[in-house]
Design a protein around this motif. Structure first.
Motif, PDB file in Angstrom:
ATOM      1  N   ARG A  87      40.728  51.083  40.638  1.00 32.62           N
ATOM      2  CA  ARG A  87      41.284  50.472  39.416  1.00 32.62           C
ATOM      3  C   ARG A  87      40.988  51.371  38.228  1.00 32.62           C
ATOM      4  N   ASP A  88      41.961  51.467  37.324  1.00 35.27           N
ATOM      5  CA  ASP A  88      41.780  52.175  36.065  1.00 35.27           C
ATOM      6  C   ASP A  88      41.044  51.247  35.099  1.00 35.27           C
ATOM      7  N   GLY A  89      39.929  51.711  34.563  1.00 37.07           N
ATOM      8  CA  GLY A  89      39.139  50.875  33.645  1.00 37.07           C
ATOM      9  C   GLY A  89      39.894  50.468  32.399  1.00 37.07           C
ATOM     10  N   HIS A  90      40.994  51.154  32.076  1.00 37.60           N
ATOM     11  CA  HIS A  90      41.801  50.778  30.913  1.00 37.60           C
ATOM     12  C   HIS A  90      42.766  49.639  31.222  1.00 37.60           C
ATOM     13  N   LYS A  91      42.881  49.299  32.504  1.00 37.30           N
ATOM     14  CA  LYS A  91      43.913  48.318  32.882  1.00 37.30           C
ATOM     15  C   LYS A  91      43.334  47.205  33.737  1.00 37.30           C
ATOM     16  N   LEU A  92      42.122  46.769  33.443  1.00 41.40           N
ATOM     17  CA  LEU A  92      41.506  45.711  34.258  1.00 41.40           C
ATOM     18  C   LEU A  92      42.279  44.410  34.059  1.00 41.40           C
ATOM     19  N   ASP A  93      42.629  43.752  35.173  1.00 43.96           N
ATOM     20  CA  ASP A  93      43.406  42.518  35.037  1.00 43.96           C
ATOM     21  C   ASP A  93      42.793  41.377  35.850  1.00 43.96           C
ATOM     22  N   PHE A  94      41.459  41.365  35.918  1.00 48.86           N
ATOM     23  CA  PHE A  94      40.789  40.266  36.621  1.00 48.86           C
ATOM     24  C   PHE A  94      40.767  39.042  35.694  1.00 48.86           C
ATOM     25  N   PRO A  95      41.089  37.860  36.230  1.00 51.30           N
ATOM     26  CA  PRO A  95      41.199  36.678  35.366  1.00 51.30           C
ATOM     27  C   PRO A  95      39.908  35.857  35.262  1.00 51.30           C
ATOM     28  N   ALA A  96      39.076  36.121  34.279  1.00 47.38           N
ATOM     29  CA  ALA A  96      37.892  35.293  33.948  1.00 47.38           C
ATOM     30  C   ALA A  96      37.135  34.828  35.187  1.00 47.38           C
ATOM     31  N   GLU A  97      36.774  35.764  36.058  1.00 47.62           N
ATOM     32  CA  GLU A  97      36.150  35.366  37.326  1.00 47.62           C
ATOM     33  C   GLU A  97      34.727  35.882  37.524  1.00 47.62           C
ATOM     34  N   PHE A  98      34.221  36.738  36.600  1.00 47.81           N
ATOM     35  CA  PHE A  98      32.898  37.335  36.817  1.00 47.81           C
ATOM     36  C   PHE A  98      31.828  36.736  35.895  1.00 47.81           C
ATOM     37  N   ASP A  99      30.610  36.581  36.477  1.00 43.83           N
ATOM     38  CA  ASP A  99      29.461  36.167  35.661  1.00 43.83           C
ATOM     39  C   ASP A  99      28.968  37.330  34.813  1.00 43.83           C
ATOM     40  N   ALA A 100      29.174  38.555  35.320  1.00 43.69           N
ATOM     41  CA  ALA A 100      28.708  39.736  34.575  1.00 43.69           C
ATOM     42  C   ALA A 100      29.604  40.921  34.905  1.00 43.69           C
ATOM     43  N   VAL A 101      29.818  41.749  33.882  1.00 38.90           N
ATOM     44  CA  VAL A 101      30.413  43.067  34.102  1.00 38.90           C
ATOM     45  C   VAL A 101      29.318  44.072  33.781  1.00 38.90           C
ATOM     46  N   LEU A 115      40.888  49.287  24.944  1.00 44.82           N
ATOM     47  CA  LEU A 115      41.571  48.734  26.125  1.00 44.82           C
ATOM     48  C   LEU A 115      40.555  48.326  27.191  1.00 44.82           C
ATOM     49  N   VAL A 116      39.520  49.151  27.339  1.00 44.60           N
ATOM     50  CA  VAL A 116      38.477  48.855  28.336  1.00 44.60           C
ATOM     51  C   VAL A 116      37.767  47.550  27.971  1.00 44.60           C
ATOM     52  N   ILE A 117      37.415  47.428  26.694  1.00 40.97           N
ATOM     53  CA  ILE A 117      36.702  46.226  26.227  1.00 40.97           C
ATOM     54  C   ILE A 117      37.573  44.983  26.428  1.00 40.97           C
ATOM     55  N   ASP A 118      38.866  45.109  26.144  1.00 38.74           N
ATOM     56  CA  ASP A 118      39.764  43.950  26.349  1.00 38.74           C
ATOM     57  C   ASP A 118      39.773  43.515  27.817  1.00 38.74           C
ATOM     58  N   GLY A 119      39.782  44.487  28.723  1.00 37.58           N
ATOM     59  CA  GLY A 119      39.798  44.167  30.150  1.00 37.58           C
ATOM     60  C   GLY A 119      38.488  43.531  30.603  1.00 37.58           C
ATOM     61  N   ILE A 120      37.377  43.991  30.027  1.00 42.83           N
ATOM     62  CA  ILE A 120      36.067  43.411  30.357  1.00 42.83           C
ATOM     63  C   ILE A 120      36.037  41.954  29.890  1.00 42.83           C
ATOM     64  N   TRP A 121      36.540  41.742  28.695  1.00 47.58           N
ATOM     65  CA  TRP A 121      36.606  40.375  28.128  1.00 47.58           C
ATOM     66  C   TRP A 121      37.393  39.465  29.059  1.00 47.58           C
ATOM     67  N   ARG A 122      38.561  39.945  29.482  1.00 47.63           N
ATOM     68  CA  ARG A 122      39.409  39.114  30.363  1.00 47.63           C
ATOM     69  C   ARG A 122      38.696  38.803  31.675  1.00 47.63           C
ATOM     70  N   ALA A 123      37.939  39.783  32.191  1.00 50.42           N
ATOM     71  CA  ALA A 123      37.310  39.640  33.509  1.00 50.42           C
ATOM     72  C   ALA A 123      36.154  38.647  33.523  1.00 50.42           C
ATOM     73  N   LEU A 124      35.548  38.437  32.337  1.00 50.70           N
ATOM     74  CA  LEU A 124      34.353  37.586  32.281  1.00 50.70           C
ATOM     75  C   LEU A 124      34.701  36.103  32.153  1.00 50.70           C
ATOM     76  N   LYS A 125      33.894  35.273  32.829  1.00 57.06           N
ATOM     77  CA  LYS A 125      33.958  33.829  32.576  1.00 57.06           C
ATOM     78  C   LYS A 125      33.393  33.566  31.175  1.00 57.06           C
ATOM     79  N   PRO A 126      33.761  32.477  30.528  1.00 58.13           N
ATOM     80  CA  PRO A 126      33.076  32.105  29.285  1.00 58.13           C
ATOM     81  C   PRO A 126      31.569  32.012  29.554  1.00 58.13           C
TER      82      PRO A 126
END
Ligand code: BEZ
Length: 255
Positions: A87-101, A115-126
């Motif tokens: 996966r390209d770190g600029h295009k992470l598209d995981f949907p709010a599924e991780f406890d930690a990145v 772009l990387v930060i936006d993808g990390i945000w999307r990947a994390l659960k609240p």
């Protein structure tokens, strides 16, 4: 580990990385402590490389997924039995599924940090956390300056000497806050790093595109850069140290 996509593209061999870059994982104790991974947590290892740290997370009992862009390094990670994806770190598209990145020594390769930060945000659960360490402002400054000096003398492309993103703590904290993160701690940490296999091997491993631009002159450019660096980074016994500065950060996606 991840890379830019231009002609300055850095490629990796798992063997060379294991021989000359092993210190990268060996020196990751502090960021691991900041992460404090727990068994059962779902963790994304961004820029997992050959999986040396991903493996430690899996050993603790975390449900860990590693992502990287080097197929050679990913193959080495799979051989350790790890779950990894290209996966390209600029295009992470995981949907709010991780406890930690988590990320170690990778984010400085990603040239569009927003772009990387936006993808990390999307990947994390609240409530999920982002814990990372990478090159900070001033990282390998002497090494980059020596390459630039030799490049100027030989009319090369100086931009190939230092393509990395090495932010100061304030700049990076502001980027994270702008994306909505609550920044818990961030700092710069000088970490002079012994290079057991010497400066030339470091230069060849990490800045290959810079030297390749000189074609048949590449070896003499390498000699010249090493000679410029010797007075400041090599001791009287011939031991080399790289002038590393790390930025370490912990930020949380609010509930
Ligand atoms: C680093 O880990 O800081 C780094 C490694 C290779 C090139 C540049 C920076």
């Amino acid at each position: 580990m991840n890379f830019n996509t231009s002609s300055s593209k850095q490629t990796w061999s798992a063997d060379a990385y294991s021989t000359h870059g092993r210190f990268v994982a060996d020196l990751a104790g502090a960021v691991f402590e900041w992460l404090a991974p727990q068994a059962g947590e779902k963790i994304l290892d961004l820029g997992c490389g050959d999986g040396a740290l991903t493996h430690k997370l899996a050993d603790i009992g975390a449900d860990v997924l590693g992502v990287d862009m080097s197929d050679d390094l990913l193959a080495a990670a799979r051989e350790r039995g790890l779950k990894v994806m290209n996966r390209d770190g600029h295009k992470l598209d995981f949907p709010a599924e991780f406890d930690a990145v988590f990320s170690n020594a990778a984010l400085h390769w990603m040239s569009q940090p927003e772009l990387v930060i936006d993808g990390i945000w999307r990947a994390l659960k609240p409530g999920g956390r982002f814990v990372a360490e990478f090159g900070g402002h001033g990282n390998v400054a002497a090494i980059v300056t020596a390459m630039r000096a030799v490049s100027a003398r030989r009319e090369g492309d100086e931009s190939l000497a230092g393509p990395w993103f090495f932010p100061s703590a304030d700049v990076y904290a502001d980027m994270l806050a702008d994306a909505g993160f609550d920044v818990r701690r961030v700092g710069l940490y000088p970490r002079p790093t012994p290079l057991k296999t010497g400066m030339k091997e470091w230069l060849k491993l990490f800045r290959k595109p810079f030297f390749e631009q000189f074609g048949t002159e590449a070896d003499s450019v390498l000699d010249e850069v090493e000679q410029l660096l010797r007075p400041s980074l090599c001791d009287a016994r011939g031991n080399w140290t790289a002038d590393y500065v790390r930025i370490r950060v912990e930020a949380v996606k609010p509930l």
